[in-house]
Write a protein that holds these residues in place. Structure first.
Motif, PDB file in Angstrom:
ATOM      1  N   HIS A   6      -2.914 -25.595  28.731  1.00  0.00           N
ATOM      2  CA  HIS A   6      -2.626 -25.913  30.086  1.00  0.00           C
ATOM      3  C   HIS A   6      -2.012 -27.099  29.871  1.00  0.00           C
ATOM      4  O   HIS A   6      -0.993 -27.676  30.764  1.00  0.00           O
ATOM      5  N   ILE A   9       1.525 -26.632  29.301  1.00  0.00           N
ATOM      6  CA  ILE A   9       2.380 -26.369  30.417  1.00  0.00           C
ATOM      7  C   ILE A   9       2.683 -27.627  31.422  1.00  0.00           C
ATOM      8  O   ILE A   9       3.602 -27.631  32.140  1.00  0.00           O
ATOM      9  N   TYR A  10       1.604 -28.163  31.420  1.00  0.00           N
ATOM     10  CA  TYR A  10       1.982 -29.384  32.385  1.00  0.00           C
ATOM     11  C   TYR A  10       3.032 -30.234  31.912  1.00  0.00           C
ATOM     12  O   TYR A  10       4.090 -31.047  32.621  1.00  0.00           O
ATOM     13  N   LYS A  23      -2.828 -27.860  39.490  1.00  0.00           N
ATOM     14  CA  LYS A  23      -4.152 -27.152  38.858  1.00  0.00           C
ATOM     15  C   LYS A  23      -3.638 -25.827  38.453  1.00  0.00           C
ATOM     16  O   LYS A  23      -2.671 -24.957  38.792  1.00  0.00           O
ATOM     17  N   TYR A  24      -4.427 -25.488  37.079  1.00  0.00           N
ATOM     18  CA  TYR A  24      -4.294 -24.329  36.578  1.00  0.00           C
ATOM     19  C   TYR A  24      -5.479 -23.587  36.193  1.00  0.00           C
ATOM     20  O   TYR A  24      -6.542 -24.261  36.278  1.00  0.00           O
ATOM     21  N   GLU A  26      -7.328 -19.664  34.671  1.00  0.00           N
ATOM     22  CA  GLU A  26      -7.375 -18.397  33.881  1.00  0.00           C
ATOM     23  C   GLU A  26      -8.607 -18.027  33.361  1.00  0.00           C
ATOM     24  O   GLU A  26      -9.442 -18.577  33.282  1.00  0.00           O
ATOM     25  N   ALA A  53     -10.935 -23.662  34.178  1.00  0.00           N
ATOM     26  CA  ALA A  53      -9.683 -24.209  35.261  1.00  0.00           C
ATOM     27  C   ALA A  53      -9.317 -25.655  34.823  1.00  0.00           C
ATOM     28  O   ALA A  53     -10.379 -26.478  34.555  1.00  0.00           O
ATOM     29  N   HIS A  54      -8.472 -26.333  35.314  1.00  0.00           N
ATOM     30  CA  HIS A  54      -8.065 -27.632  34.859  1.00  0.00           C
ATOM     31  C   HIS A  54      -7.356 -28.253  36.195  1.00  0.00           C
ATOM     32  O   HIS A  54      -6.334 -27.708  36.434  1.00  0.00           O
TER      33      HIS A  54
END
Length: 309
Positions: A6, A9-10, A23-24, A26, A53-54
C-alpha cells in the motif's frame, strides 16, 4: 504483511494535503510459520486472510480518522453480537525508548489520539505500557472463546515506521514536503480466527442475514414439491439467496427436526391448503410455529430480517 504494498501505491504520484486522508483496503493472504504445536483449528493457522486497511493522513487528522475506525469496529462487532469485547491501549515503555522508532513528539501525538478517541466514545479500556509495536501505539480488541481463552481479533495501530522507511510525503499548504501519519487497521484480524470465534459465540445460530442457508421449503408430500420450487423462485427474484427445497420422502416431522438441527432460520411448510391459497406455514428456528401467511407477506417481512443497517 500488506503494508509495504500500500505504501508503494501511495508513492506512485506526488500527494497534496488536499487529498488527505488517502485510504486503501484489501482482503490479503498472509503467512506465519507457526510451530506445529501452536496450530489450533482456525484460531491459529499458518496461512490466513487479513482485512488490511491503511489510512494516510495529516497529523492534524489523526484523531478524527482514528475515531472513524473505532466507530466502524463498534458497528461491525455490534451487528455480529460481540458486545462484551475488551479493548487495550498499548503504549511504549517510556523507560526503554531505544527499542521504538520515531521521535517523542510523534509518539505523544499518537498515544494521545488513541486515549482521547476511546474516551470520547466511552469505551472501557485497559492501558499497558511496553505493549506497543516498535513502530507506534495501538488499540487492540480481544474476545474470549467458549472455554474462556482470550484471543486478539481486531487492531488499530498508529504507524511511524512505514512512512519514514518508504519516504512517504505530501505537499503541505506551505508548499513544503511533510511526512504523513499512517493508521493500520484490521477489524477482523485473521478472518479465519474471527469466523471460528463467531461460530462458538453464536453456537451456529447466525443472524438471519449471515446464515448460509436462510430459508428451507418443506413440502408435506411429494406432490407439493413443484409449489415449493415456485415459491423458491419467487423469493429468489427478490433476494437471490441459497434456498433449499427438501424433496426427501420423509414425514414432515422429520424434515422439521433436521432443519432445526441445521439451524436454518426459516422453515416454510406447504401442503394442500397452502398451495391453494398461495400461502406458507412459517416456522422460525428455536421459536416454533408462526402461523400461515401469504407468500408476498412473508417476502416483505423477510426483507426487514436481512437488513443489516
Amino acid at each position: 504483511m500488506n503494508c509495504p504494498h500500500h505504501c508503494k501505491i501511495y508513492t506512485t504520484k506526488q500527494r497534496s494535503y488536499k487529498e488527505m486522508p488517502i485510504k486503501y483496503a484489501e482482503f490479503g493472504t498472509v503467512y506465519r510459520y507457526e510451530k506445529s504445536g501452536e496450530l489450533h483449528g482456525l484460531t491459529r493457522v499458518r496461512g490466513f486472510t487479513q482485512d488490511d486497511a491503511h489510512i494516510y493522513c495529516r497529523p492534524d487528522q489523526l484523531k478524527e480518522e482514528f475515531l472513524k475506525v473505532t466507530d466502524l469496529v463498534n458497528l461491525v462487532y455490534g451487528k455480529l453480537g460481540f458486545t462484551d469485547f475488551q479493548t487495550q491501549i498499548s503504549l511504549r515503555d517510556s523507560t526503554d525508548k531505544e527499542k521504538y522508532l520515531g521521535i517523542d513528539e510523534m509518539w505523544s501525538l499518537g498515544e494521545n489520539a488513541i486515549i482521547e478517541a476511546t474516551q470520547e466514545r466511552g469505551m472501557k479500556t485497559t492501558t499497558k505500557a511496553g505493549e506497543a509495536a516498535f513502530y507506534g501505539p495501538k488499540l487492540d480488541f480481544m474476545i474470549r472463546d467458549a472455554v474462556g481463552r482470550k484471543w486478539q481479533i481486531g487492531t488499530i495501530q498508529v504507524d511511524y515506521m512505514m512512512p519514514e522507511n518508504f519516504d512517504l510525503t505530501y505537499t503541505g499548504i506551505d508548499n513544503v514536503q511533510h511526512r504523513p501519519v499512517m493508521i493500520d487497521s484490521a477489524l477482523f484480524g485473521s478472518t479465519e480466527r474471527f469466523i471460528a470465534l463467531l461460530i462458538e459465540h453464536t453456537g451456529g445460530n447466525f443472524p438471519v442475514w449471515l446464515a448460509p442457508t436462510k430459508i428451507i421449503l418443506l413440502p408435506i408430500a411429494s406432490k407439493y414439491i413443484s409449489y415449493c420450487k415456485k415459491i423458491a423462485t419467487q423469493i429468489n427474484e427478490e433476494f437471490d439467496l441459497q434456498i433449499e427445497v427438501d424433496e426427501r420422502e420423509e414425514k414432515i416431522g422429520r424434515k422439521i427436526r433436521d432443519a432445526e438441527t441445521q439451524k436454518i432460520p426459516f422453515m416454510l411448510i406447504a401442503g394442500e391448503k397452502e398451495s391453494q391459497e398461495k400461502k406458507v406455514s412459517i416456522r422460525v428456528h428455536g421459536e416454533g410455529d408462526k402461523g400461515v401467511i401469504l407468500v408476498s407477506e412473508f417476502i416483505e417481512n423477510f426483507r426487514k430480517q436481512i437488513k443489516i443497517i
